[in-house]
Design an enzyme around this catalytic site. Structure first.
Site, PDB file in Angstrom:
ATOM      1  N   GLU A  89      -9.163  -0.083  13.044  1.00 50.64           N
ATOM      2  CA  GLU A  89      -9.954  -1.049  12.256  1.00 50.64           C
ATOM      3  C   GLU A  89      -9.818  -2.480  12.788  1.00 50.64           C
ATOM      4  O   GLU A  89     -10.724  -3.291  12.605  1.00 50.64           O
ATOM      5  CB  GLU A  89      -9.540  -0.994  10.787  1.00 50.64           C
ATOM      6  CG  GLU A  89      -8.068  -1.344  10.538  1.00 50.64           C
ATOM      7  CD  GLU A  89      -7.651  -1.256   9.082  1.00 50.64           C
ATOM      8  OE1 GLU A  89      -8.495  -0.975   8.218  1.00 50.64           O
ATOM      9  OE2 GLU A  89      -6.449  -1.473   8.811  1.00 50.64           O
ATOM     10  N   ARG A 132     -23.437  14.807  20.633  1.00 52.79           N
ATOM     11  CA  ARG A 132     -23.418  13.442  20.105  1.00 52.79           C
ATOM     12  C   ARG A 132     -22.160  12.685  20.516  1.00 52.79           C
ATOM     13  O   ARG A 132     -21.144  13.289  20.855  1.00 52.79           O
ATOM     14  CB  ARG A 132     -23.404  13.486  18.566  1.00 52.79           C
ATOM     15  CG  ARG A 132     -24.734  13.826  17.964  1.00 52.79           C
ATOM     16  CD  ARG A 132     -24.576  14.025  16.471  1.00 52.79           C
ATOM     17  NE  ARG A 132     -25.878  14.153  15.846  1.00 52.79           N
ATOM     18  CZ  ARG A 132     -26.070  14.651  14.645  1.00 52.79           C
ATOM     19  NH1 ARG A 132     -25.067  15.088  13.916  1.00 52.79           N
ATOM     20  NH2 ARG A 132     -27.288  14.707  14.140  1.00 52.79           N
ATOM     21  N   GLY A 158       6.502  -2.275   3.389  1.00 48.83           N
ATOM     22  CA  GLY A 158       6.205  -2.700   4.754  1.00 48.83           C
ATOM     23  C   GLY A 158       6.621  -4.146   4.984  1.00 48.83           C
ATOM     24  O   GLY A 158       7.498  -4.679   4.282  1.00 48.83           O
ATOM     25  N   ASP A 196       1.072   2.072   9.213  1.00 46.85           N
ATOM     26  CA  ASP A 196       0.717   1.258  10.388  1.00 46.85           C
ATOM     27  C   ASP A 196       1.801   1.282  11.482  1.00 46.85           C
ATOM     28  O   ASP A 196       1.504   0.988  12.640  1.00 46.85           O
ATOM     29  CB  ASP A 196       0.487  -0.210   9.984  1.00 46.85           C
ATOM     30  CG  ASP A 196      -0.571  -0.354   8.908  1.00 46.85           C
ATOM     31  OD1 ASP A 196      -1.374   0.580   8.740  1.00 46.85           O
ATOM     32  OD2 ASP A 196      -0.589  -1.400   8.227  1.00 46.85           O
ATOM     33  N   GLY A 235       0.832  -1.209   0.000  1.00 47.21           N
ATOM     34  CA  GLY A 235       0.000   0.000   0.000  1.00 47.21           C
ATOM     35  C   GLY A 235       0.861   1.250   0.000  1.00 47.21           C
ATOM     36  O   GLY A 235       1.918   1.266   0.613  1.00 47.21           O
TER      37      GLY A 235
HETATM   38  O1  F6P Z   1      -0.952  -1.423   5.604  1.00 46.52           O
HETATM   39  C1  F6P Z   1      -1.470  -0.195   5.260  1.00 46.52           C
HETATM   40  C2  F6P Z   1      -2.976  -0.244   5.179  1.00 46.52           C
HETATM   41  O2  F6P Z   1      -3.447   1.047   4.846  1.00 46.52           O
HETATM   42  C3  F6P Z   1      -3.660  -0.772   6.433  1.00 46.52           C
HETATM   43  O3  F6P Z   1      -3.719   0.163   7.468  1.00 46.52           O
HETATM   44  C4  F6P Z   1      -5.000  -1.173   5.874  1.00 46.52           C
HETATM   45  O4  F6P Z   1      -5.579  -2.217   6.642  1.00 46.52           O
HETATM   46  C5  F6P Z   1      -4.654  -1.680   4.511  1.00 46.52           C
HETATM   47  O5  F6P Z   1      -3.399  -1.128   4.153  1.00 46.52           O
HETATM   48  C6  F6P Z   1      -5.664  -1.330   3.454  1.00 46.52           C
HETATM   49  O6  F6P Z   1      -5.237  -1.874   2.248  1.00 46.52           O
HETATM   50  P1  F6P Z   1      -5.995  -1.611   0.874  1.00 46.52           P
HETATM   51  O7  F6P Z   1      -5.739  -0.204   0.470  1.00 46.52           O
HETATM   52  O8  F6P Z   1      -5.364  -2.565  -0.050  1.00 46.52           O
HETATM   53  O9  F6P Z   1      -7.442  -1.878   1.105  1.00 46.52           O
END
Ligand code: F6P
Length: 369
Positions: free
Chosen positions: A240, A180, A120, A145, A18
């Site tokens: 997440e 809220r 990464g 991350d 990514g």
């Molecule tokens: O590893 C970086 C990251 O942005 C994570 O935080 C996330 O879970 C993942 O990549 C999302 O990947 P993609 O853009 O392929 O959905």
């Protein structure tokens, strides 16, 4: 003459996995000194995908000039191009193949002396396997991350934290006006660094991270206590990958073609619904998603990326192959890529940031802290 003996002449560079802010600053940091040392720089397109498919361009000074502050990567990237786990569609079914020999062949055909792989944990794992096949590789750690054990920080993380902090500032005013609860979902995969650091910077009342499974009652207690004390709004910053005690992470999709097939997402909606159902407080949620990965790097990330890139080319010139650039304290050093992939860096309950957050009244959704 074999590439392991001769003087360094040609370097390959790719950005894998990514994207994140700072990739172009690293490419610039590698290429400018490389050109000054008379080296040829070959930019491989779309990460390891380009290495397998033979897609590359020569990078000249004009190509790396003016890119310090730009987001993304001028080379393109992919998280589906693992040479050892290459998905192909055969009779409408995805079949996984090993294309590492093709990757090796292109490296040799381009006459590369070293490959600088910016990425990464996935990129570093692939790099290590290519090293074992005889390729010279130097790694540069990237990821929003911040989950690579061997470096104190990866570049990209600070930019993502900045986005989270700014988002929380904005949510603060609207949550306060409307009395809220607002839940903000961050990225971070299986590590809570973005939510933790962004949550502290943005003044979240509750921070939920994968490393500290939460209890629903603790969350309801916290927002209700604030409400009864006259604080009519609450901000929740949830990673997440966060999950309830004895529960599971929320998975949005699975895609066998990706290096990591699991795509996380959806926890903020779940947490918001639970808060609304159990406290009767009006609750909304926002998912930040790829906003955290796009745009211009922060000054901190520009500096770190420039230091990483220039250190990587220095390692290459000194033929220190098989190593990854790393930040240790305030110094740039290098570690074996093998060491870098041995363990993921996760948040510990004893980390200073967790302690500081607790000290200023943040709840992690548990009474244990
Ligand atoms: O590893 C970086 C990251 O942005 C994570 O935080 C996330 O879970 C993942 O990549 C999302 O990947 P993609 O853009 O392929 O959905």
């Amino acid at each position: 003459m074999s590439s392991s003996k001769r003087k360094l002449k040609r370097i390959g560079i790719l950005t894998g996995g990514g994207d994140c802010p700072g990739l172009n600053a690293v490419i610039r940091g590698v290429a400018k000194p490389a050109h000054d040392n008379g080296l040829t720089v070959i930019g491989i397109i779309d990460g390891f995908e380009g290495l397998v498919k033979g897609k590359a361009i020569q990078l000249y000074n004009k190509d790396v000039s003016g890119i310090l502050a730009s987001g993304g990567t001028i080379l393109g990237s992919s998280n589906k191009g693992d040479p050892f786990h290459w998905p192909e569609l055969v009779n409408n079914k995805i079949v996984i193949r090993d294309k590492s020999k093709e990757a090796m062949r292109n490296y040799e055909a381009w006459n590369l002396d070293v490959l600088i792989a910016i990425g990464g944990d996935g990129t570093m794992k692939i790099s290590q396997s290519l090293i074992e096949m005889g390729m010279n590789v130097i790694g540069v750690p990237k990821t929003i991350d911040n989950d690579l054990q061997a470096t104190d920080l990866t570049f990209g993380h600070d930019s993502a934290v900045y986005v989270v902090s700014e988002a929380l500032d904005r949510l603060h005013t609207t949550a306060s006006s409307h009395h809220r609860v607002i839940v903000l979902e961050t990225m971070g995969r299986y590590a809570g660094w973005i939510a933790l650091n962004g949550g502290i910077a943005g003044g979240a009342d509750i921070i939920l991270i994968p490393e500290i499974p939460f209890y629903w009652e603790a969350i309801f207690d916290k927002v209700m206590t604030r409400h009864m004390m006259g604080k009519k709004f609450s901000l929740v910053c949830v990673a997440e990958g966060a999950k309830p005690h004895n529960g599971k992470m929320v998975i949005k999709a699975k895609d066998k073609k990706r290096t990591d097939p699991i795509q996380l997402g959806g926890i903020a909606e779940y947490v918001a619904k639970m808060i609304s159902d159990n406290t009767n407080l009006e609750t909304r949620y926002t998912v930040l998603g790829h906003l955290q990965r796009g745009g211009s790097p922060t000054p901190f990330d520009r500096i770190l990326s420039t230091k990483f890139g220039t250190y990587a080319i220095d390692l290459a010139i000194r033929r220190k192959f098989g190593r990854m650039v790393a930040l240790k304290g305030s110094e740039i050093k290098s570690v074996e890529i093998k060491e870098a992939i041995a363990k993921q860096k996760l948040v510990k309950k004893t980390d200073q940031a967790v302690k500081a957050a607790v000290a200023v009244g943040v709840s992690f959704g548990t009474k244990e802290l």
